[in-house]
Design an enzyme around this catalytic site. Structure first.
Site, mmCIF file in Angstrom:
data_model
loop_
_atom_site.group_PDB
_atom_site.id
_atom_site.type_symbol
_atom_site.label_atom_id
_atom_site.label_comp_id
_atom_site.label_asym_id
_atom_site.label_seq_id
_atom_site.Cartn_x
_atom_site.Cartn_y
_atom_site.Cartn_z
ATOM 1 N N PRO A 250 0.836 -1.210 0.000
ATOM 2 C CA PRO A 250 0.000 0.000 0.000
ATOM 3 C C PRO A 250 0.866 1.254 0.000
ATOM 4 O O PRO A 250 1.584 1.531 0.956
ATOM 5 C CB PRO A 250 -0.790 -0.128 1.311
ATOM 6 N N SER B 206 -3.973 1.601 -0.867
ATOM 7 C CA SER B 206 -3.741 2.476 0.274
ATOM 8 C C SER B 206 -4.983 3.284 0.630
ATOM 9 O O SER B 206 -5.740 3.730 -0.234
ATOM 10 C CB SER B 206 -2.588 3.442 -0.037
ATOM 11 N N ILE C 20 -5.718 0.478 5.888
ATOM 12 C CA ILE C 20 -6.289 1.624 6.581
ATOM 13 C C ILE C 20 -5.380 2.101 7.721
ATOM 14 O O ILE C 20 -4.549 1.354 8.241
ATOM 15 C CB ILE C 20 -7.684 1.325 7.181
ATOM 16 N N TYR C 21 -5.557 3.369 8.052
ATOM 17 C CA TYR C 21 -5.150 3.921 9.335
ATOM 18 C C TYR C 21 -6.439 4.144 10.121
ATOM 19 O O TYR C 21 -7.523 4.188 9.543
ATOM 20 C CB TYR C 21 -4.445 5.269 9.166
ATOM 21 N N THR D 30 -2.373 -0.528 9.333
ATOM 22 C CA THR D 30 -1.030 -0.006 9.606
ATOM 23 C C THR D 30 -0.998 0.527 11.036
ATOM 24 O O THR D 30 -1.804 1.378 11.407
ATOM 25 C CB THR D 30 -0.663 1.096 8.602
ATOM 26 N N LYS E 112 0.136 -4.431 9.926
ATOM 27 C CA LYS E 112 1.350 -4.017 9.227
ATOM 28 C C LYS E 112 2.136 -3.027 10.089
ATOM 29 O O LYS E 112 1.591 -2.007 10.513
ATOM 30 C CB LYS E 112 0.991 -3.364 7.892
ATOM 31 N N HIS F 95 7.566 0.752 7.576
ATOM 32 C CA HIS F 95 6.899 1.826 6.827
ATOM 33 C C HIS F 95 7.815 2.399 5.749
ATOM 34 O O HIS F 95 7.842 3.606 5.499
ATOM 35 C CB HIS F 95 6.452 2.937 7.777
ATOM 36 N N ASP G 1 7.825 -6.203 3.980
ATOM 37 C CA ASP G 1 8.173 -5.246 2.934
ATOM 38 C C ASP G 1 9.411 -4.480 3.378
ATOM 39 O O ASP G 1 9.879 -4.624 4.504
ATOM 40 C CB ASP G 1 7.005 -4.312 2.599
ATOM 41 N N ARG H 72 8.188 1.182 -3.320
ATOM 42 C CA ARG H 72 8.699 2.251 -4.189
ATOM 43 C C ARG H 72 8.934 1.823 -5.636
ATOM 44 O O ARG H 72 8.636 2.608 -6.553
ATOM 45 C CB ARG H 72 9.987 2.823 -3.595
#
Length: 364
Positions: free
Chosen positions: A79, A108, A130-131, A157, A229, A253, A284, A308
């Protein structure tokens, strides 16, 4: 004539040339001294592969299952926010590339295309990240929208009670666009002439009180599996199991939060051991080669998420660039498996890699 690209790292230079400086810095940047940003990549380089020979590798099978869904390889799209900063088609182009390559995309919460647009553009298997904001009704609505649109899992996250110190964004006064998922719910316009509105927005909206008890709240608003995450320690992996989550993503992150936190590959095995197979573990951070994916699988990851490089491919060549990034990594993984004596993903074992810790222990 378009220049020939032979590995995913080369997309970054093209993206740097074609994107406005503030956008490139936002995508490429990390927290503070960028120590962890560098370590995410360098830690892979300090691991070596132990190839086995005289194994029949005339056929290589990279397919696997993730939460019961059949995919072409143990690779997912992480995401990452605001794809339209990189390309006008944004997350729609990314999703189409994921569908074409038969890999999972995690959309995301900060996407520039709506949940519904991404769902309707192709048949990709999609998870939704989600946050949790101070206004829980916003998270509730977006989770319910994702579930109704056929997203297959929720990725929460958990490493962002406050935004990390991203100094390039501060210098550039990076400004968030109005994200269409939040239209009528939340404005991105936060009054601040002293700092990037990215930080001002998150300071106003992110819920720093979020804790393990809130997993139960999230469970109450969705029937979908929940992946957490942002786990970097065995202690938190155990707490995640106690909270009855369905999977763990080992992540720092993208090194955008706490500088001098560990490279994800360096703590992956610790978390795999803590979980003891109770739930799948993913990771990740710093994956740039098929050999990186192989190393992560050898240490117990069920799959890796790519961040990225996907955005760089999108900036350079749109949907085709994302698909090229995915296929390059898949092709490199296939070659690594062949040269290491692993005809299938299940054949990749801990015996196929040597870590820094292994080398230190061998000297004791």
């Amino acid at each position: 004539m378009a220049e020939e690209i032979v590995n995913v790292n080369e997309f970054e230079e093209i993206a740097r040339r074609v994107l406005p400086k503030a956008f490139y810095d936002f995508i490429a940047g990390g927290a503070e001294d960028k120590h962890t940003l560098k370590e995410n990549v360098e830690a892979f380089r300090r691991m070596t592969i132990r190839p086995r020979v005289l194994v029949d590798v005339s056929r290589i099978n990279m397919s696997t299952t993730i939460l019961g869904y059949n995919v072409s390889s143990p690779l997912m799209l992480a995401p990452t926010g605001m794809h339209q900063l990189a390309h006008p088609e944004g997350e729609v182009a990314t999703a189409r590339a994921a569908a074409a390559s038969k890999v999972i995309m995690v959309l995301s919460y900060m996407s520039t295309c709506t949940v519904e647009e991404v769902a309707s553009c192709c048949d990709a298997i999609r998870f939704y990240q989600i946050y949790i904001y101070k206004r829980r009704d916003i998270a509730t609505l977006l989770v319910q929208r994702a579930e109704s649109c056929g997203y297959k899992a929720i990725v929460l996250t958990v490493d962002t009670p406050r935004l990390g110190r991203r100094e390039a964004d501060m210098k550039n006064k990076m400004t968030l666009p109005q994200l269409r998922n939040f239209e009528g719910l939340l404005s991105m316009k936060v009054a601040s002439d002293k700092e990037a509105n990215v930080k001002a927005f998150t300071d106003e909206t992110f819920d720093a009180s979020l804790n393990w008890k809130d997993i139960s709240w999230l469970r109450s608003i969705t029937k979908l599996p929940i992946l957490v995450k942002g786990i970097l320690t065995a202690e938190d992996a155990i707490k995640a199991l106690e909270a009855s989550i369905d999977g763990i993503i080992v992540s720092n992150h993208g090194a955008r939060q706490l500088d001098y936190s560990p490279a994800t590959i360096s703590v992956l095995e610790e978390i795999v051991h803590a979980v003891k197979g109770a739930v799948p573990v993913f990771m990740d951070g710093g994956v740039r080669r098929g050999t990186d994916i192989f190393k992560a699988l050898a240490l117990g990851a069920q799959a890796v998420l790519i961040g990225r490089p996907v955005i760089y491919g999108l900036a350079a060549r749109g949907e085709g660039g994302v698909r090229t990034v995915i296929e390059m990594l898949k092709n490199e993984l296939e070659l690594t498996m062949a040269l290491s004596g692993c005809p299938a993903v299940k054949d990749i074992t801990r015996h196929h890699v040597t870590t820094e810790r292994d080398r230190l222990q061998s000297k004791i």
